[in-house]
Motif scaffolding. Structure first.
Motif, PDB file in Angstrom:
ATOM      1  N   MET A 156     -46.172 -42.938 -16.496  1.00 28.06           N
ATOM      2  CA  MET A 156     -46.944 -41.714 -16.251  1.00 28.06           C
ATOM      3  C   MET A 156     -46.939 -40.803 -17.477  1.00 28.06           C
ATOM      4  SD  MET A 156     -48.348 -42.063 -13.374  1.00 28.06           S
ATOM      5  CE  MET A 156     -48.408 -43.821 -13.798  1.00 28.06           C
ATOM      6  N   LEU A 157     -45.819 -40.732 -18.170  1.00 30.35           N
ATOM      7  CA  LEU A 157     -45.771 -39.940 -19.401  1.00 30.35           C
ATOM      8  C   LEU A 157     -46.710 -40.512 -20.465  1.00 30.35           C
ATOM      9  CD1 LEU A 157     -41.975 -39.086 -19.793  1.00 30.35           C
ATOM     10  CD2 LEU A 157     -43.851 -37.447 -19.681  1.00 30.35           C
ATOM     11  N   ALA A 217     -56.614 -45.079 -21.737  1.00 34.39           N
ATOM     12  CA  ALA A 217     -55.812 -44.741 -20.558  1.00 34.39           C
ATOM     13  C   ALA A 217     -56.316 -45.493 -19.337  1.00 34.39           C
ATOM     14  CB  ALA A 217     -55.832 -43.237 -20.320  1.00 34.39           C
ATOM     15  N   MET A 257     -49.354 -42.311 -19.935  1.00 34.24           N
ATOM     16  CA  MET A 257     -50.727 -42.078 -19.482  1.00 34.24           C
ATOM     17  C   MET A 257     -51.151 -40.656 -19.798  1.00 34.24           C
ATOM     18  SD  MET A 257     -52.924 -44.068 -17.766  1.00 34.24           S
ATOM     19  CE  MET A 257     -51.980 -45.052 -16.609  1.00 34.24           C
ATOM     20  N   GLY A 258     -50.261 -39.694 -19.550  1.00 31.47           N
ATOM     21  CA  GLY A 258     -50.574 -38.306 -19.887  1.00 31.47           C
ATOM     22  C   GLY A 258     -50.786 -38.119 -21.378  1.00 31.47           C
ATOM     23  N   GLY A 259     -49.988 -38.810 -22.197  1.00 31.31           N
ATOM     24  CA  GLY A 259     -50.168 -38.730 -23.638  1.00 31.31           C
ATOM     25  C   GLY A 259     -51.509 -39.268 -24.081  1.00 31.31           C
ATOM     26  N   PHE A 271     -54.333 -39.358 -22.287  1.00 31.10           N
ATOM     27  CA  PHE A 271     -55.386 -38.429 -21.867  1.00 31.10           C
ATOM     28  C   PHE A 271     -55.461 -37.217 -22.792  1.00 31.10           C
ATOM     29  CE2 PHE A 271     -55.435 -40.539 -17.661  1.00 31.10           C
ATOM     30  CZ  PHE A 271     -56.803 -40.628 -17.499  1.00 31.10           C
ATOM     31  N   ASP A 272     -54.314 -36.875 -23.411  1.00 32.60           N
ATOM     32  CA  ASP A 272     -54.272 -35.697 -24.277  1.00 32.60           C
ATOM     33  C   ASP A 272     -54.308 -36.074 -25.758  1.00 32.60           C
ATOM     34  OD1 ASP A 272     -54.064 -32.865 -24.656  1.00 32.60           O
ATOM     35  OD2 ASP A 272     -51.960 -33.143 -25.216  1.00 32.60           O
ATOM     36  N   GLY A 300     -42.678 -40.765 -23.425  1.00 35.50           N
ATOM     37  CA  GLY A 300     -42.873 -41.859 -22.487  1.00 35.50           C
ATOM     38  C   GLY A 300     -42.630 -43.211 -23.129  1.00 35.50           C
ATOM     39  N   GLU A 354     -45.891 -36.086 -25.134  1.00 38.31           N
ATOM     40  CA  GLU A 354     -45.855 -36.858 -23.891  1.00 38.31           C
ATOM     41  C   GLU A 354     -45.846 -38.359 -24.174  1.00 38.31           C
ATOM     42  OE1 GLU A 354     -47.604 -32.883 -23.258  1.00 38.31           O
ATOM     43  OE2 GLU A 354     -48.099 -34.552 -24.593  1.00 38.31           O
TER      44      GLU A 354
END
Length: 562
Positions: free
Chosen positions: A455-456, A475, A458-460, A462-463, A387, A383
């Motif tokens: 958004m991608l 994040a 940000m998802g990366g 968080f993970d 992103g 992600e």
């Protein structure tokens, strides 16, 4: 187009700008029209490349095999792209003797003209082609002193950027990477708009040269530390990735001490590699050359500095720091450089809000947004990498467009000091429309380009399962940066376009957007809208390459016990 045609096309994308530089330099005054025509020819060739390459790249099966990078349409490939193995080139620029310990006399390391296309660099080449046209249009009326030389240096800058993006040989990449310094130095120092232009050009050159020399040391260190199985060296990026994966796996199998020694060596190489790319991006606190260079350079040059040269830094992080020193990038990327980038997001956003000059506001905004991009890269997962790669293109379009907006004010009023403006929405309604739409793209309004990539990333974050990364905290910092970007951009719009009419005194009554400004701003806005609505156009062709890099990160996580 066929694969054979695309292989023939790649060298032209590098050599055409160099040839164009010679042509426009010799023309003098009529140079701008010929420069625009030649830049449009380059756009046409790039469109052929994208049209032919995209379906082939999009149809690839995403692989989870660590260490695999798959360049396509390689000029000089002996198999002509029809073999089952990876594509390589037989075009040697410089051959070195073998250092095989067996004395077999086999082939030594060759510096090769190794160009290729994958799902990552394809879009950056397209960005370089489009932004040169925009830069020429923005410079149309503003450059009167030696226009032939000015446009020639723009073409040399484009050639260096395109060559670096397409290179899969580390030495070839470095040559093109350094080539961009020369035109940038002259474009800032000769055609800059302020009294400090020479100092800004000198600072930019010395900062970037000093950092890139350390990067060269790091890259050569990777080459020496990761030979082929027969002991010979290679400068090929795909082969080096395979060598790094093989040597780290062997060290892990040999025991904790061997693995720790390998990781220690890799950590020093990672720091050296990051030195040049941290300056080029730039990451705080290596950004101090940027405000002077961006404010002193002509708007057309600033567009290329922000949209192309900054991407050479982030592209280098992806192609070299992550791919060739993955264990160190995983361990120190987010904790060290991610922390610096996170601080830079907030610091640069606050500096942007404090600026009176629109051009300086956009410059500090670029530092803030690039910090977010660095966080996405060092998340080192699918992600975050997808992103960040998408955001390289999105940021290049939106920030380049914002600098084009400042050119509108500079052409008419010779200033972009926002305190001298007010109520321009009534005086220039068409320009106001472009300004609002492009500013909304910059702050990540849903439906426009930056939203999907942010958004991608940000998802990366968080993970991010990296050692000591603090991914969730970073994040949150990135989210605060998005909020702050809306704050200073909307504040600028309020000051410049609303309130009672106020404008500097000029001899002639300024007019609204001209045909070339409509073409420049409208074209960039159309691309921002298209990428905002259809990001999969870019994401699908890069899926296999992102998966390969994410697998490199996963292998490093496994060695780290994560």
């Amino acid at each position: 187009m066929t694969a054979a045609s695309l292989r023939l096309l790649l060298p032209w994308l590098v050599f055409l700008p160099l040839a164009s530089a010679g042509v426009v330099f010799a023309l003098g005054r009529p140079a701008k029209r010929i420069a625009l025509a030649l830049a449009l020819v380059h756009v046409g060739l790039t469109a052929l490349l994208v049209t032919g390459a995209r379906p082939i790249l999009a149809d690839r099966t995403a692989t989870s095999e660590a260490g695999k990078l798959d360049p396509h349409f390689v000029p000089g490939d002996p198999t002509r792209g029809e073999g089952t193995g990876p594509q390589r080139t037989a075009i040697n620029l410089l051959s070195l003797p073998s250092r095989s310990p067996t004395g077999s006399g086999g082939p030594g390391p060759n510096v090769q003209f190794f160009l290729g296309v994958d799902g990552i660099n394809l879009w950056l080449v397209a960005l370089a082609s489009v932004m040169l046209v925009a830069s020429i249009l923005v410079s149309w009326d503003g450059v009167r002193d030696r226009p032939g030389a000015y446009y020639a240096w723009l073409f040399v800058l484009q050639a260096g950027a395109v060559g670096a993006f397409l290179s899969f040989d580390v030495i070839l990449f470095y040559v093109f990477f350094e080539l961009t310094l020369i035109p940038s130095f002259f474009l800032i120092g000769k055609w800059g708009t302020g009294s400090g232009r020479r100092d800004a050009a000198r600072k930019f050159f010395l900062y970037t040269l000093g950092g890139s020399l350390l990067t060269l040391v790091g890259v050569i260190g990777v080459v020496l530390a990761n030979p082929l199985p027969n002991g010979d060296l290679t400068f090929s990026v795909p082969d080096l990735m395979a060598n790094v994966s093989r040597s780290m796996s062997a060290a892990a199998a040999a025991g904790p001490e061997a693995l720790a020694a390998k990781k220690a060596t890799q950590a020093w190489l990672f720091v050296a590699i990051m030195a040049g790319f941290a300056v080029k991006t730039p990451i705080w606190p290596f950004h101090t050359w940027l405000p002077g260079a961006y404010s002193e350079a002509p708007p057309g040059v600033t567009m290329l500095l922000s949209s192309l040269l900054a991407k050479l830094g982030t592209f280098g992080i992806l192609r070299f720091a992550l791919a060739l020193t993955p264990d160190a990038a995983l361990e120190y990327g987010l904790p060290a450089f991610g922390t610096l980038a996170g601080f830079g997001i907030i610091y640069a956003a606050l500096c942007a809000f404090a600026q009176r000059d629109v051009k300086l506001m956009v410059a500090y905004s670029s530092v803030s947004h690039l910090g977010f991009l660095v966080l996405g890269l060092f998340a080192f997962n699918a992600e975050g990498l997808a992103g960040a790669t998408l955001h390289m293109v999105n940021h290049g379009l939106s920030t380049g467009a914002l600098f084009a907006l400042t050119a509108f004010l500079l052409d008419r009023y010779k200033t972009s000091d926002m305190t001298q403006f007010g109520g321009l929405i009534g005086r220039f309604p068409l320009f106001a429309f472009f300004a609002f739409a492009l500013c909304f793209a910059s702050i990540g309004l849903p439906g426009l380009n930056n939203f999907a990539s942010e958004m991608l990333m940000m998802g990366g974050l968080f993970d991010a399962r990296n050692p000591g990364s603090g991914g969730v905290g970073l994040a949150v910092v990135a989210a605060v940066g998005i909020f702050l970007s809306a704050w200073y951009v909307l504040s600028m719009l309020r000051r410049v376009f609303f309130q009672p009419l106020k404008e500097p005194m000029v001899p002639d009554r300024p007019t609204d957007a001209t045909w070339r400004e409509k073409l420049t701003l409208g074209g960039l806005l159309a691309l921002c809208l298209a990428l905002g609505l259809f990001p999969q156009m870019l994401l699908k062709p890069m899926a296999a390459d992102v998966a390969a890099l994410a697998a490199v990160g996963d292998a490093a996580r496994a060695r780290a016990g994560k």
